[in-house]
Design an enzyme around this catalytic site. Structure first.
Site, PDB file in Angstrom:
ATOM      1  N   CYS A 386       0.826  -1.205   0.000  1.00  0.00           N
ATOM      2  CA  CYS A 386       0.000   0.000   0.000  1.00  0.00           C
ATOM      3  C   CYS A 386       0.869   1.267   0.000  1.00  0.00           C
ATOM      4  O   CYS A 386       1.390   1.629  -1.040  1.00  0.00           O
ATOM      5  CB  CYS A 386      -0.988  -0.035   1.155  1.00  0.00           C
ATOM      6  SG  CYS A 386      -2.420   1.010   0.843  1.00  0.00           S
ATOM      7  N   HIS A 515      -3.526  -4.926   0.289  1.00  0.00           N
ATOM      8  CA  HIS A 515      -2.857  -5.515   1.459  1.00  0.00           C
ATOM      9  C   HIS A 515      -2.946  -7.039   1.409  1.00  0.00           C
ATOM     10  O   HIS A 515      -3.882  -7.617   1.959  1.00  0.00           O
ATOM     11  CB  HIS A 515      -3.532  -5.018   2.745  1.00  0.00           C
ATOM     12  CG  HIS A 515      -3.331  -3.570   3.015  1.00  0.00           C
ATOM     13  ND1 HIS A 515      -2.291  -3.100   3.781  1.00  0.00           N
ATOM     14  CD2 HIS A 515      -4.036  -2.483   2.618  1.00  0.00           C
ATOM     15  CE1 HIS A 515      -2.370  -1.775   3.854  1.00  0.00           C
ATOM     16  NE2 HIS A 515      -3.417  -1.376   3.153  1.00  0.00           N
ATOM     17  N   GLU A 517      -1.426  -9.079   3.050  1.00  0.00           N
ATOM     18  CA  GLU A 517      -1.268  -9.679   4.388  1.00  0.00           C
ATOM     19  C   GLU A 517      -2.595 -10.086   5.026  1.00  0.00           C
ATOM     20  O   GLU A 517      -2.624 -10.918   5.920  1.00  0.00           O
ATOM     21  CB  GLU A 517      -0.495  -8.732   5.321  1.00  0.00           C
ATOM     22  CG  GLU A 517      -1.210  -7.449   5.733  1.00  0.00           C
ATOM     23  CD  GLU A 517      -0.958  -6.263   4.800  1.00  0.00           C
ATOM     24  OE1 GLU A 517      -0.644  -6.491   3.608  1.00  0.00           O
ATOM     25  OE2 GLU A 517      -1.088  -5.111   5.253  1.00  0.00           O
TER      26      GLU A 517
HETATM   27  N1  GLN Z   1      -1.840   6.616   2.942  1.00  0.00           N
HETATM   28  C1  GLN Z   1      -2.026   5.886   1.719  1.00  0.00           C
HETATM   29  C2  GLN Z   1      -3.428   6.049   1.164  1.00  0.00           C
HETATM   30  O1  GLN Z   1      -4.335   6.392   1.878  1.00  0.00           O
HETATM   31  C3  GLN Z   1      -1.719   4.425   1.922  1.00  0.00           C
HETATM   32  C4  GLN Z   1      -2.684   3.726   2.819  1.00  0.00           C
HETATM   33  C5  GLN Z   1      -2.171   2.431   3.384  1.00  0.00           C
HETATM   34  O2  GLN Z   1      -0.976   2.199   3.389  1.00  0.00           O
HETATM   35  N2  GLN Z   1      -3.052   1.616   3.900  1.00  0.00           N
HETATM   36  O3  GLN Z   1      -3.640   5.834   0.010  1.00  0.00           O
END
Ligand code: GLN
Length: 541
Positions: A386, A515, A517
């Site tokens: 992400c 994600h 994970e």
């Molecule tokens: N801050 C970034 C976004 O909102 C990544 C979010 C995250 O890593 N879950 O797009």
């Protein structure tokens, strides 16, 4: 008729109620019962999405896009099922529905009261989740510790359910048995007090699971039995273990499932926990070490470093380690440190792989970008999750494509080269201060490029992964970046969103907007983590 098991905690928070609940689920599942599990969190927040992970731990995301407590992740990993929105509730969520219903005249002029209307709502949610999951047994973990004011209405719901259906409801108290170093003896008194507290709420625990550094011996089991009003066999020992996945196996040594089944009046069925036991053996037998550096920022609380914010990433690495027959050792690296002293980044040469996990805001960002640059240039396997994908894209734009001021509008809203920018539908929400449950959340499909590492890794063209973000790859920069070698390995089916980036001529360099994970399970490790660790093993010096 479904059966219900309430799990509550005594003495202190963090005794491992989540793992105990998940493990109880596992042993009942191994007896052929359909199990689901749910978590009740006592705080007023409607969900975990608005909470700082350093305070509350990881925000887990479900298939259907709920932002929940990390324990939901434990249930998914142990039970190998998807747990959905209905299985998570907070005080905020419960009150919100009761108040909404009151406004709609649902209560027809009655005085709506904390008792019984709040516990009634809790009970109706428990029953709904059980029905939807078509479960024989629902395990309900009540967050917090018995004796505190916050979770009393949830205990009241448990008491009412037991009162209405005494044969279908049992409760388990998970307690802590300290061994003070000055005494060198395991003490049961705090547990005795905890049981008194549960009794005050009108509940007598059917089982006491004693969490302790070492197994509970016979004299202490006897003591707990006498003073806490339970059979000696119903005091279950749950000592610290190297792997949490061993807990169900330890429980079975204490004949826990047999006893639960008997108390619930269910049929004793043959047990099958072979695959799970084999997986635990694999984890325990792996000796060769692979070192992974996790560069994040949600670690420190006061003088203590806690990895709780990244629990699903850690577990995914363990699953991947077992799949590659290696033990994964993880170091938590605070990215702030690299900002203060950039030359420190050289310490990353000691790692076989580097991960930059999800994150928000500006703090620590430049440190993470330095770490990513180091991984790219020194050919250390890299997995970006992400924010870790977004920052890898920015690093590539800055240092390979030479767009020196490349950044994300999350870091600087006025930047000239927003390589990462806010998603179209997100800026409205932020302008209206709509922060709760408003990101791009939950499972979305993604189509992989046939020539990518990701395609080879997944072994299929179409995948589904869970998301939690507001920002995205800015399509205006696609051409400039791909011309210099950035691979857009995964796109949304309409080709509008970049979901995976890769870099060629590197042992492993993958960044995912999603994600992975959240979908790794001990019995089916996530392919991206598996290949990341495989690359780390291969490049290990
Ligand atoms: N801050 C970034 C976004 O909102 C990544 C979010 C995250 O890593 N879950 O797009």
């Amino acid at each position: 008729m479904a059966k219900y098991i309430f799990v509550m905690g005594g003495v202190m928070s963090g005794v491992g109620k989540g793992i105990v609940s998940a493990s109880i689920g596992k042993i009942l599942q191994s007896r052929g019962y359909k199990v689901t599990a749910m978590k009740i969190d006592p705080y007023v927040n409607v969900d975990a999405g608005t909470m700082n992970p350093t305070e509350h731990g990881e925000v887990f995301v479900t298939e259907d896009g709920d932002e929940t407590d990390q324990d939901i992740g434990n249930y998914e990993r142990f039970l190998d099922i998807n747990i959905l929105r209905d299985n998570y509730m907070t005080t905020g969520r419960v009150y919100q529905s009761v108040i909404e219903r009151e406004r709609n005249l649902h209560y027809q002029g009655k005085c709506v009261e904390v008792v019984p209307h709040i516990p009634f709502e809790v009970i109706s949610r428990i029953k709904k989740a059980t029905r939807k999951a078509k479960a024989d047994v629902n395990i309900i973990e009540i967050g917090g510790t018995v004796g505190e004011y916050q979770n009393i209405l949830f205990l009241e719901a448990a008491r009412m359910m037991k009162n209405n259906n005494p044969d279908d409801v049992i409760s388990v108290l998970v307690s802590f048995l300290p061994i003070p170093t000055t005494l060198g003896e395991m003490k049961t008194k705090p547990t005795q007090y905890a049981v008194q507290q549960v009794n005050e709420a009108g509940i007598q625990p059917d089982f006491i699971v004693g969490r302790s550094a070492v197994p509970i011996d016979e004299p202490r089991k006897k003591k707990i039995s006498v003073f806490c009003n339970v059979d000696k066999g119903d005091v279950i020992s749950s000592p610290d273990l190297d792997s949490v996945y061993e807990v169900p196996l330890i429980f079975e040594k204490e004949k826990f499932s047999e006893r639960i089944i008997k108390k619930l009046g269910l049929k004793q069925k043959p047990k099958d926990i072979k695959d799970w036991a084999a997986m635990v053996q694999k984890i325990k037998r792996s000796k060769k070490i692979v070192k992974i550096g996790m560069v994040g920022k949600y670690f420190a609380t006061g003088d203590f470093i806690l990895p709780d914010s990244y629990i699903s990433v850690i577990e995914s690495l363990k699953h991947a380690g077992a799949a590659n027959k290696v033990k994964v050792e993880i170091d938590w690296i605070n990215s702030d440190a690299y900002e203060k002293k950039p030359t420190l980044v050289k310490e990353l040469k000691n790692y076989d792989g580097i991960i930059v996990p999800g994150g928000f805001g500006t703090r620590g960002v430049e440190g993470k970008i330095l770490a990513i640059k180091y991984a790219r240039e020194n050919k250390i396997p890299y997995l970006g999750l992400c924010y870790g994908m977004q920052l890898a894209t920015i690093e590539f734009a800055r240092n390979v494509v030479k767009i020196k001021d490349a950044s994300s509008t999350e870091i600087n809203s006025k930047i000239k080269n927003p390589i990462i920018h806010i998603m179209a539908d997100q800026s409205d929400k932020l302008a209206k201060n709509q922060y709760g449950n408003s990101m791009r959340l939950g499972s979305y499909p993604c189509v992989l490029d046939k020539d990518s590492v990701s395609f080879k890794t997944y072994g299929s063209k179409k995948i589904n992964e869970r998301h939690r973000h507001r920002y995205e790859f800015n399509n205006a920069y696609r051409d400039r970046l791909t011309k210099k070698g950035l691979v857009l390995a995964g796109l949304s089916p309409d080709k509008n969103l970049v979901e995976i980036i890769e870099i060629k001529d590197h042992p492993f360099f993958v960044g995912t907007q999603f994600h992975p994970e959240f979908k790794s399970r001990p019995l089916s490790p996530h392919p991206l983590f598996r290949e990341f660790i495989a690359a780390a093993v291969k490049t290990k010096k």
